[in-house]
Design an enzyme around this catalytic site. Sequence first.
Site, PDB file in Angstrom:
ATOM      1  N   LYS A  69     -15.144  -8.848   3.843  1.00  0.00           N
ATOM      2  CA  LYS A  69     -14.040  -9.220   4.740  1.00  0.00           C
ATOM      3  C   LYS A  69     -14.402  -9.263   6.216  1.00  0.00           C
ATOM      4  CE  LYS A  69     -10.228  -7.993   1.681  1.00  0.00           C
ATOM      5  NZ  LYS A  69      -9.140  -7.059   1.375  1.00  0.00           N
ATOM      6  N   HIS A 105       0.842  -1.206   0.000  1.00  0.00           N
ATOM      7  CA  HIS A 105       0.000   0.000   0.000  1.00  0.00           C
ATOM      8  C   HIS A 105       0.876   1.255   0.000  1.00  0.00           C
ATOM      9  CE1 HIS A 105      -2.907  -2.765   2.385  1.00  0.00           C
ATOM     10  NE2 HIS A 105      -3.400  -2.660   1.167  1.00  0.00           N
ATOM     11  N   SER A 149      -2.893  -8.078   3.465  1.00  0.00           N
ATOM     12  CA  SER A 149      -3.173  -7.808   4.881  1.00  0.00           C
ATOM     13  C   SER A 149      -3.628  -9.081   5.603  1.00  0.00           C
ATOM     14  CB  SER A 149      -4.249  -6.735   5.003  1.00  0.00           C
ATOM     15  OG  SER A 149      -3.796  -5.524   4.449  1.00  0.00           O
TER      16      SER A 149
HETATM   17  O1  PNS Z   1      -8.440  -3.357   0.373  1.00  0.00           O
HETATM   18  P1  PNS Z   1      -9.694  -3.915  -0.248  1.00  0.00           P
HETATM   19  O2  PNS Z   1     -10.441  -4.799   0.742  1.00  0.00           O
HETATM   20  O3  PNS Z   1      -9.441  -4.614  -1.550  1.00  0.00           O
HETATM   21  O4  PNS Z   1     -10.621  -2.654  -0.553  1.00  0.00           O
HETATM   22  C1  PNS Z   1     -11.939  -2.848  -1.041  1.00  0.00           C
HETATM   23  C2  PNS Z   1     -12.760  -1.592  -0.797  1.00  0.00           C
HETATM   24  C3  PNS Z   1     -12.798  -1.245   0.698  1.00  0.00           C
HETATM   25  C4  PNS Z   1     -12.162  -0.435  -1.556  1.00  0.00           C
HETATM   26  C5  PNS Z   1     -14.202  -1.893  -1.331  1.00  0.00           C
HETATM   27  O5  PNS Z   1     -14.757  -2.971  -0.624  1.00  0.00           O
HETATM   28  C6  PNS Z   1     -15.107  -0.682  -1.214  1.00  0.00           C
HETATM   29  O6  PNS Z   1     -15.069   0.178  -2.069  1.00  0.00           O
HETATM   30  N1  PNS Z   1     -15.909  -0.629  -0.113  1.00  0.00           N
HETATM   31  C7  PNS Z   1     -16.790   0.483   0.146  1.00  0.00           C
HETATM   32  C8  PNS Z   1     -18.248   0.081  -0.163  1.00  0.00           C
HETATM   33  C9  PNS Z   1     -18.501   0.153  -1.662  1.00  0.00           C
HETATM   34  O7  PNS Z   1     -18.381   1.197  -2.280  1.00  0.00           O
HETATM   35  N2  PNS Z   1     -18.858  -0.998  -2.238  1.00  0.00           N
HETATM   36  C10 PNS Z   1     -19.127  -1.121  -3.673  1.00  0.00           C
HETATM   37  C11 PNS Z   1     -17.851  -1.471  -4.415  1.00  0.00           C
HETATM   38  S1  PNS Z   1     -18.149  -1.726  -6.139  1.00  0.00           S
END
Ligand code: PNS
Length: 159
Positions: free
Chosen positions: A41, A17, A128
């Site tokens: 998650k 990151h 992570s």
């Molecule tokens: O580090 P990650 O877990 O790959 O990040 C994923 C993350 C947190 C960016 C994604 O789950 C997200 O955007 N969550 C916020 C809720 C949302 O907008 N969901 C629709 C995604 S298309």
Amino acid sequence: MTRVLYPGSFDPVHNGHVEMVETSARLFDEVVVAALINPAKGDGLFDLAERMALLDECFEHLGNVTTTSFDGLVVDLASEVGADFIIKGLRAVSDFESELQMAQMNSAISEVETLFLPTASRRSFLASRLIREVARLGGDVSSMVPDAVSLRLADRYAS
Ligand code: PNS
């Protein structure tokens, strides 16, 4: 002036990151790093406030980087902070499928486009989930995470 949003779970933030943020900070005028909930998650190890506190420590050396946390849609945050693009890192082809799907969904429900940046191959194994697992079972992850995270993990898993 180009402002980008780099969202993630960051539970915890690791050196892959950090690489993405440092690269983005070179390429763009302003970078907003945001800890968000990934519903796939579960609860995670650190809560959003703790994750953001660690992000703050890890990126205080970069003058054009700010941090935040958000419990909602990433596209709503992008619009709130005035981001021109969402940045996502790709470690391997396996990341591409889910990241492409999220980028297409985000583009379908908003105007914001996603840009992908490749991770350096020497960091492409960093995740992570694995870092939490290794740290929980007593392995040494100090070369994989910033010092502040290493200390926090040791603290959390101290018996
Ligand atoms: O580090 P990650 O877990 O790959 O990040 C994923 C993350 C947190 C960016 C994604 O789950 C997200 O955007 N969550 C916020 C809720 C949302 O907008 N969901 C629709 C995604 S298309």
